[in-house]
Structure formats: structure tokens, C-alpha cells
Scaffold this active site. Structure first.
Site, PDB file in Angstrom:
ATOM      1  N   LYS A  11       0.811  -1.218   0.000  1.00  0.00           N
ATOM      2  CA  LYS A  11       0.000   0.000   0.000  1.00  0.00           C
ATOM      3  C   LYS A  11       0.853   1.281   0.000  1.00  0.00           C
ATOM      4  CE  LYS A  11      -4.042  -2.096   2.256  1.00  0.00           C
ATOM      5  NZ  LYS A  11      -5.016  -1.985   3.384  1.00  0.00           N
ATOM      6  N   TYR A  51     -12.319  -1.937  -3.875  1.00  0.00           N
ATOM      7  CA  TYR A  51     -12.833  -2.093  -2.504  1.00  0.00           C
ATOM      8  C   TYR A  51     -14.360  -1.935  -2.446  1.00  0.00           C
ATOM      9  CZ  TYR A  51      -8.313  -2.293  -0.047  1.00  0.00           C
ATOM     10  OH  TYR A  51      -7.089  -2.686   0.455  1.00  0.00           O
ATOM     11  N   ASN A 114      -2.122   0.449   6.693  1.00  0.00           N
ATOM     12  CA  ASN A 114      -1.564  -0.778   7.265  1.00  0.00           C
ATOM     13  C   ASN A 114      -0.725  -1.593   6.283  1.00  0.00           C
ATOM     14  OD1 ASN A 114      -3.650  -1.717   5.745  1.00  0.00           O
ATOM     15  ND2 ASN A 114      -4.780  -2.662   7.428  1.00  0.00           N
ATOM     16  N   HIS A 117      -2.361  -5.279   1.542  1.00  0.00           N
ATOM     17  CA  HIS A 117      -3.662  -5.939   1.343  1.00  0.00           C
ATOM     18  C   HIS A 117      -3.390  -7.384   0.965  1.00  0.00           C
ATOM     19  CE1 HIS A 117      -7.643  -6.962  -0.199  1.00  0.00           C
ATOM     20  NE2 HIS A 117      -6.981  -7.582  -1.170  1.00  0.00           N
ATOM     21  N   GLU A 128      -9.790 -10.711  -7.366  1.00  0.00           N
ATOM     22  CA  GLU A 128      -8.785  -9.659  -7.222  1.00  0.00           C
ATOM     23  C   GLU A 128      -7.608  -9.845  -8.183  1.00  0.00           C
ATOM     24  OE1 GLU A 128      -9.889  -8.810  -2.528  1.00  0.00           O
ATOM     25  OE2 GLU A 128      -7.891  -9.583  -3.028  1.00  0.00           O
TER      26      GLU A 128
HETATM   27  P1  DAT Z   1      -7.991  -6.416   5.821  1.00  0.00           P
HETATM   28  O1  DAT Z   1      -7.199  -5.456   4.979  1.00  0.00           O
HETATM   29  O2  DAT Z   1      -7.206  -6.920   7.001  1.00  0.00           O
HETATM   30  O3  DAT Z   1      -8.591  -7.551   5.006  1.00  0.00           O
HETATM   31  P2  DAT Z   1     -10.678  -5.255   5.915  1.00  0.00           P
HETATM   32  O4  DAT Z   1     -10.963  -6.047   4.674  1.00  0.00           O
HETATM   33  O5  DAT Z   1     -11.622  -5.400   7.062  1.00  0.00           O
HETATM   34  O6  DAT Z   1      -9.204  -5.597   6.474  1.00  0.00           O
HETATM   35  O7  DAT Z   1     -10.605  -3.708   5.570  1.00  0.00           O
HETATM   36  C1  DAT Z   1      -9.964  -3.278   4.384  1.00  0.00           C
HETATM   37  C2  DAT Z   1      -9.103  -2.095   4.711  1.00  0.00           C
HETATM   38  O8  DAT Z   1      -9.932  -1.007   5.129  1.00  0.00           O
HETATM   39  C3  DAT Z   1      -8.111  -2.295   5.862  1.00  0.00           C
HETATM   40  O9  DAT Z   1      -6.922  -2.931   5.443  1.00  0.00           O
HETATM   41  C4  DAT Z   1      -7.872  -0.895   6.295  1.00  0.00           C
HETATM   42  C5  DAT Z   1      -9.229  -0.240   6.118  1.00  0.00           C
HETATM   43  N1  DAT Z   1      -9.986  -0.291   7.373  1.00  0.00           N
HETATM   44  C6  DAT Z   1     -10.636  -1.354   7.892  1.00  0.00           C
HETATM   45  N2  DAT Z   1     -11.228  -1.051   9.057  1.00  0.00           N
HETATM   46  C7  DAT Z   1     -10.941   0.251   9.293  1.00  0.00           C
HETATM   47  C8  DAT Z   1     -11.263   1.171  10.332  1.00  0.00           C
HETATM   48  N3  DAT Z   1     -12.008   0.805  11.381  1.00  0.00           N
HETATM   49  N4  DAT Z   1     -10.785   2.434  10.216  1.00  0.00           N
HETATM   50  C9  DAT Z   1     -10.049   2.824   9.159  1.00  0.00           C
HETATM   51  N5  DAT Z   1      -9.711   2.016   8.139  1.00  0.00           N
HETATM   52  C10 DAT Z   1     -10.148   0.743   8.209  1.00  0.00           C
HETATM   53 MG    MG Z   2     -10.037  -7.527   3.538  1.00  0.00          MG
END
Ligand code: DAT
Ligand code: MG
Length: 140
Positions: A11, A51, A114, A117, A128
């Protein structure tokens, strides 16, 4: 366990801090092989489409802005149980909850920024990978 392929994205927070090589090393050290790789700068529309499953979540706008803010490195990783293995190497979404030695523990800035992905299921991986790569670009 079967050989699988999964979609990884390094990212913007990580490409900006020149961490691409360190992150790829973590994949390779875990037995994952890079079978496709490219550096691209997503438009907001492209990031939003990728997304789309999160479109109703409160952080969606922030996520789309972030993912289109700087270049990313999209890769296909291959290996035994690659989908779950990649999720293990990545660590929990929130770096504060990520296990020691994971990418997110070592490099992530916050829950939103973070560093990586990874596809979360065989169905997501297929969708994807096809979002970013043609079959000709996957070189095992
Ligand atoms: P992951 O990337 O671990 O699969 P996810 O699919 O739940 O997590 O969410 C996609 C992305 O969205 C995640 O990497 C970062 C962002 N995200 C998720 N929850 C968030 C939150 N509570 N606040 C801000 N960004 C968030
Ligand atoms: Mg995810």
C-alpha cells in the site's frame, strides 16, 4: 494443502517509505513466490471499484483516498495454502493487534494505513487477481 495464488498489494504508506523490498522478503521467507508484479498509481475510481465490498462502511472514503494517494505494488503470490499464509505474514488489520514479526506489526502506521492488502478467500483471490492481471502476466 494445494498450491494457491493470492493477490497482494503493497500500500501507499509502504511504497512511500521505500519498504517494498523488505515486505517482499517477508513473503519469500514464508515460502511464497512472486509470480506477477507491477507498480501502479490507482485512480480514485479504480481504488473504489477494487474495494466495492466496503462501500457502505464509514471508512470507505478514507480508504479510497489513501489507496489512490501514492503508487502501490500489486503482486500475485503463489505457494502451498498461499491465501491463508499471506494473511498470517500480513498480521491483523490493526497493527496494535498484529503478532510479532508480521508485516503490519513491523511496518504499519495505523489501522487504515496498514502497509499491505491480501485476499481473504479463494473467491476473493480469483476476483482480485483478475482485477489487476491477465493470465499472460502470471508467470509461475
Ligand atoms: P484487511 O485489509 O485486514 O482484510 P478489511 O478487509 O476489514 O481488512 O478492511 C480493508 C481495509 O480497510 C483495511 O486494510 C484498512 C481499512 N480499514 C478497515 N477497518 C478500518 C477502520 N475501522 N478504520 C479505518 N480504516 C479501516
Ligand atoms: Mg479484507
Amino acid at each position: 494443502m494445494a498450491t494457491e495464488r493470492t493477490l497482494s498489494i503493497i500500500k501507499p504508506d509502504a511504497t512511500k517509505r521505500n519498504l517494498t523490498g523488505k515486505i517482499v522478503s517477508k513473503f519469500e521467507d514464508a515460502g511464497l513466490r512472486v509470480v506477477a508484479s507491477k507498480r501502479i498509481h490507482l485512480s480514485p475510481a479504480q481504488a473504489g471499484a477494487f474495494y466495492a465490498e466496503h462501500a457502505e462502511r464509514p471508512f470507505y472514503g478514507e480508504l479510497v483516498d489513501f489507496m489512490s494517494s501514492q503508487p502501490v505494488v500489486v503482486q500475485v503470490l503463489e505457494g502451498e495454502g498461499a491465501i491463508l499464509k499471506n494473511r498470517e505474514v500480513m498480521g491483523a488489520t490493526d497493527p496494535a493487534e498484529a503478532a510479532a514479526g508480521t508485516i503490519r506489526k513491523d511496518f504499519a502506521v495505523s489501522k487504515g494505513e496498514n502497509s499491505v492488502h491480501g485476499s481473504d478467500s479463494p473467491e476473493s483471490a480469483a476476483r482480485e487477481i483478475a482485477f489487476f492481471f491477465s493470465g499472460l502476466e502470471l508467470v509461475g
